[in-house]
Design a protein around this motif. Structure first.
Motif, PDB file in Angstrom:
ATOM      1  N   ILE A 151      -4.535  -0.490   9.974  1.00 42.59           N
ATOM      2  CA  ILE A 151      -4.987   0.217   8.963  1.00 42.59           C
ATOM      3  C   ILE A 151      -3.733   0.323   7.899  1.00 42.59           C
ATOM      4  O   ILE A 151      -2.643   0.829   8.262  1.00 42.59           O
ATOM      5  CB  ILE A 151      -5.454   1.666   9.258  1.00 42.59           C
ATOM      6  CG1 ILE A 151      -6.627   1.660  10.174  1.00 42.59           C
ATOM      7  CG2 ILE A 151      -5.905   2.516   8.118  1.00 42.59           C
ATOM      8  CD1 ILE A 151      -7.114   2.978  10.588  1.00 42.59           C
ATOM      9  N   THR A 152      -4.029  -0.281   6.726  1.00 40.59           N
ATOM     10  CA  THR A 152      -2.940  -0.390   5.698  1.00 40.59           C
ATOM     11  C   THR A 152      -3.184   0.702   4.671  1.00 40.59           C
ATOM     12  O   THR A 152      -4.350   1.243   4.550  1.00 40.59           O
ATOM     13  CB  THR A 152      -3.049  -1.827   4.906  1.00 40.59           C
ATOM     14  OG1 THR A 152      -4.149  -1.791   4.503  1.00 40.59           O
ATOM     15  CG2 THR A 152      -2.708  -2.785   6.246  1.00 40.59           C
ATOM     16  N   ARG A 153      -2.183   0.839   3.566  1.00 41.21           N
ATOM     17  CA  ARG A 153      -2.158   1.651   2.678  1.00 41.21           C
ATOM     18  C   ARG A 153      -3.534   1.314   1.619  1.00 41.21           C
ATOM     19  O   ARG A 153      -4.205   1.970   1.389  1.00 41.21           O
ATOM     20  CB  ARG A 153      -0.867   1.933   1.888  1.00 41.21           C
ATOM     21  CG  ARG A 153      -0.904   2.682   0.719  1.00 41.21           C
ATOM     22  CD  ARG A 153       0.588   2.765   0.394  1.00 41.21           C
ATOM     23  NE  ARG A 153       0.615   3.804  -0.844  1.00 41.21           N
ATOM     24  CZ  ARG A 153       1.161   5.063  -0.632  1.00 41.21           C
ATOM     25  NH1 ARG A 153       1.629   5.458   0.703  1.00 41.21           N
ATOM     26  NH2 ARG A 153       1.346   6.060  -1.719  1.00 41.21           N
ATOM     27  N   ALA A 184      -6.799   2.162   2.968  1.00 45.13           N
ATOM     28  CA  ALA A 184      -6.991   3.630   2.795  1.00 45.13           C
ATOM     29  C   ALA A 184      -7.494   3.921   1.389  1.00 45.13           C
ATOM     30  O   ALA A 184      -8.291   4.656   1.119  1.00 45.13           O
ATOM     31  CB  ALA A 184      -5.971   4.513   3.182  1.00 45.13           C
ATOM     32  N   GLN A 185      -7.004   3.109   0.692  1.00 48.85           N
ATOM     33  CA  GLN A 185      -6.955   3.570  -0.959  1.00 48.85           C
ATOM     34  C   GLN A 185      -8.283   2.956  -1.369  1.00 48.85           C
ATOM     35  O   GLN A 185      -9.238   3.607  -1.980  1.00 48.85           O
ATOM     36  CB  GLN A 185      -5.837   2.857  -1.845  1.00 48.85           C
ATOM     37  CG  GLN A 185      -4.632   3.520  -1.806  1.00 48.85           C
ATOM     38  CD  GLN A 185      -3.611   2.458  -2.567  1.00 48.85           C
ATOM     39  OE1 GLN A 185      -3.752   1.330  -2.687  1.00 48.85           O
ATOM     40  NE2 GLN A 185      -2.631   3.267  -2.741  1.00 48.85           N
ATOM     41  N   TYR A 194     -11.074   2.560   0.769  1.00 46.69           N
ATOM     42  CA  TYR A 194     -11.990   3.302   1.299  1.00 46.69           C
ATOM     43  C   TYR A 194     -12.124   4.844   0.462  1.00 46.69           C
ATOM     44  O   TYR A 194     -13.234   5.215   0.155  1.00 46.69           O
ATOM     45  CB  TYR A 194     -11.545   3.926   2.840  1.00 46.69           C
ATOM     46  CG  TYR A 194     -12.286   4.859   3.574  1.00 46.69           C
ATOM     47  CD1 TYR A 194     -13.703   4.419   3.884  1.00 46.69           C
ATOM     48  CD2 TYR A 194     -12.155   6.402   3.378  1.00 46.69           C
ATOM     49  CE1 TYR A 194     -14.658   5.398   4.519  1.00 46.69           C
ATOM     50  CE2 TYR A 194     -12.905   7.116   4.114  1.00 46.69           C
ATOM     51  CZ  TYR A 194     -14.146   6.627   4.456  1.00 46.69           C
ATOM     52  OH  TYR A 194     -15.106   7.523   5.224  1.00 46.69           O
ATOM     53  N   THR A 195     -10.980   5.602   0.078  1.00 48.92           N
ATOM     54  CA  THR A 195     -11.159   6.570  -0.897  1.00 48.92           C
ATOM     55  C   THR A 195     -11.749   6.268  -2.143  1.00 48.92           C
ATOM     56  O   THR A 195     -12.569   7.135  -2.696  1.00 48.92           O
ATOM     57  CB  THR A 195      -9.472   7.132  -1.151  1.00 48.92           C
ATOM     58  OG1 THR A 195      -8.919   7.404   0.250  1.00 48.92           O
ATOM     59  CG2 THR A 195      -9.677   8.201  -2.066  1.00 48.92           C
TER      60      THR A 195
END
Length: 164
Positions: A92-94, A97-98, A100-101
């Motif tokens: 899982i990368t930054r 996550a961005q 997904y958010t």
């Protein structure tokens, strides 16, 4: 909390005509009061294993060219172990996550601010603000019905992004 039977409220009759203790109008609202074991087991299975099902699909597409039986066949035949498959899982990368958010934020915005437009081209479709069921306390909640609009807009944007 169980509802008490009151003498001035008519009693509910079953299909065979026998009167039971439960009142017809009080304390029986919602989707289902009696659920069969298959439905209950299915819901519990989905709640417990939904993240693993998503992981399995992602892993099958990433490592087995979307052959959904590939991982099972490899594990059963001994060509792979679970630790081998897990070791090849992308981290899982930054940026993930961005994204997904951003996706969840976009869906929340669609839910809160998307007006009803499907009634203009779908005959019989009812959207917008609609009243729900009457609760035992006599309250009628209002719901924003715009899931179809959000689904259509999301897929339209996805197709536009995929082709452009």
């Amino acid at each position: 909390m169980a509802a008490k039977s009151q003498p001035n409220i008519p009693k509910a009759k079953s299909l065979d005509g026998v009167t039971n203790d439960r009142t017809a109008s009080q304390g029986q609202w919602g989707r289902a009061w009696e659920v069969d074991w298959f439905s209950l087991a299915s819901v519990i299975f989905l709640l417990l294993f939904a993240p693993f099902i998503v992981y399995y699909f992602i892993m099958a597409c990433d490592q087995y060219s979307c052959a959904l039986t590939g991982p099972v066949v490899d594990i059963v035949t001994g060509h792979a172990r679970l630790s081998d498959i897990w070791a090849k899982t992308p981290p899982i990368t930054r940026k993930a996550a961005q994204l997904y958010t951003l996706w969840v934020t976009f869906q929340v915005l669609l839910y809160t601010s998307l007006p009803d437009f499907c009634h203009k081209f779908l005959p019989g479709y009812v959207g917008g603000i609609q009243e729900g069921a009457v609760t035992p306390a006599g309250v009628v909640n209002k719901y924003q019905i715009n899931g179809l609009q959000a689904w259509l807009l999301t897929h339209l944007l996805w197709f536009a992004n995929a082709h452009l």
